[in-house]
Design a protein around this motif. Sequence first.
Motif, short mmCIF file in Angstrom:
data_model
loop_
_atom_site.label_atom_id
_atom_site.label_comp_id
_atom_site.label_asym_id
_atom_site.label_seq_id
_atom_site.Cartn_x
_atom_site.Cartn_y
_atom_site.Cartn_z
N SER A 54 0.41 -1.12 -0.49
CA SER A 54 -0.18 0.10 0.08
C SER A 54 1.08 1.21 -0.21
O SER A 54 0.46 2.28 -0.87
CB SER A 54 -0.86 0.11 0.40
OG SER A 54 -1.19 1.36 1.39
N HIS A 57 2.42 1.90 -3.81
CA HIS A 57 1.46 2.00 -4.16
C HIS A 57 1.48 3.60 -3.99
O HIS A 57 1.26 4.30 -5.23
CB HIS A 57 0.22 1.70 -4.24
CG HIS A 57 -1.24 1.30 -5.36
ND1 HIS A 57 -1.78 0.30 -6.13
CD2 HIS A 57 -1.80 2.28 -5.18
CE1 HIS A 57 -1.89 0.88 -7.04
NE2 HIS A 57 -2.64 2.11 -6.24
N LYS A 58 1.21 4.52 -3.21
CA LYS A 58 0.18 5.01 -3.27
C LYS A 58 2.06 6.32 -3.20
O LYS A 58 1.70 7.40 -4.44
CB LYS A 58 0.38 5.75 -1.54
CG LYS A 58 -0.78 5.27 -0.44
CD LYS A 58 -1.10 5.41 0.27
CE LYS A 58 -1.72 4.48 0.63
NZ LYS A 58 -1.75 4.34 2.74
N TRP A 59 3.11 6.00 -3.29
CA TRP A 59 4.38 6.86 -3.21
C TRP A 59 4.47 6.96 -4.84
O TRP A 59 5.04 7.20 -5.19
CB TRP A 59 5.51 6.29 -2.86
CG TRP A 59 4.95 7.25 -1.34
CD1 TRP A 59 5.39 5.75 0.12
CD2 TRP A 59 5.25 8.31 -0.79
NE1 TRP A 59 5.16 7.15 1.14
CE2 TRP A 59 5.16 7.99 0.43
CE3 TRP A 59 5.89 9.61 -1.96
CZ2 TRP A 59 5.09 9.19 1.80
CZ3 TRP A 59 5.47 11.12 -0.80
CH2 TRP A 59 4.93 10.79 0.69
N GLY A 132 -6.79 8.30 -6.71
CA GLY A 132 -5.91 7.87 -5.83
C GLY A 132 -5.79 9.42 -4.65
O GLY A 132 -6.03 8.75 -3.63
N PHE A 133 -5.51 10.46 -4.87
CA PHE A 133 -4.83 11.51 -4.21
C PHE A 133 -6.05 11.75 -2.50
O PHE A 133 -5.63 11.71 -1.53
CB PHE A 133 -4.87 12.39 -4.13
CG PHE A 133 -3.03 12.34 -5.28
CD1 PHE A 133 -1.71 12.13 -3.85
CD2 PHE A 133 -2.77 12.76 -6.28
CE1 PHE A 133 -0.72 12.20 -4.96
CE2 PHE A 133 -1.66 12.76 -6.66
CZ PHE A 133 -0.44 11.52 -6.07
N TRP A 136 -6.00 8.86 -0.39
CA TRP A 136 -4.72 8.70 0.79
C TRP A 136 -4.54 9.53 1.40
O TRP A 136 -4.61 9.58 2.50
CB TRP A 136 -3.43 8.98 -0.41
CG TRP A 136 -2.78 8.83 -0.17
CD1 TRP A 136 -2.25 8.96 1.50
CD2 TRP A 136 -0.58 9.57 -0.95
NE1 TRP A 136 -0.12 8.06 1.88
CE2 TRP A 136 -0.35 9.04 0.86
CE3 TRP A 136 -0.67 9.88 -1.12
CZ2 TRP A 136 1.14 9.09 0.02
CZ3 TRP A 136 0.91 9.35 -1.88
CH2 TRP A 136 1.45 9.61 -0.68
#
Length: 205
Positions: A54, A57-59, A132-133, A136
């Motif tokens: 996870s 995936h975010k970075w 996505g942001f 997040w």
Amino acid sequence: MMKGNLIEKTTAWERFNHWVLAVSFLILFFTGLGFLYQSLNWINTIFGGNHLASAIHKWTGLVFTLSLILTLGSYFGEAIRFTSEDSKWISSLGGYFSKEMEPPPQGKLNAGQKLFYLIVVVLFGATSAFSGFIIWLFPDSRGLILFAHFLHNISYVVFAFAVPLHIYLGTAANPGTFRVMTRGTVTAAWAKKHHGRWAKDMGIE
Ligand code: HEM
């Protein structure tokens, strides 16, 4: 720019950014697949388990987004210039489905590449990054999160169909094309065959 019998189609910087885009996309695609389907969750054990996958995936999403923004300088100007050659490319379906329907000589990007760039890369790239942001950064706002998940999943499906097709067209389907992403140059014969008007503009008869 001509280099002997070869013509430069991409600069070193464009090639570098395309590889950043491609590698970050593949990481996002596979970690995303692991999150999406319970039965494919084993994929994320390769990335160190769900928690690490996870974070990766975010970075990686951040890297992908920056790389997407940087593609604007390479392709946007060319992609929004729609000409009569583009309408003819579309009405002949790129010449892929019939021998009689040959599209006219194309510019540096053909209409299919322009549409891929504008619709898939820019529109759905922005949709996946934006949603996505939200997922997040705003994990507590329920309604917003549901909508963001919806947008994120739709863009995932679009990419899952479009990118393999893009890879196929850039490799096996059109020999001589992949070197655009490795050496950056193409042969005069390739340029005349695939991008006739661009070849003429570059002084190749
Ligand atoms: C390993 C995967 C990939 C390979 C092998 C690949 C291959 C290629 C090749 C050979 C070209 C040059 C085509 C030409 O100049 O005629 C190209 C261009 C391009 N690629 Fe990729 N690509 C990959 C992944 C991606 C991804 C993930 C994206 C975006 C999400 C992307 C976006 C683009 C764009 C916008 C262009 C310029 C427009 C076009 O030619 O369609 N590529 N790619």
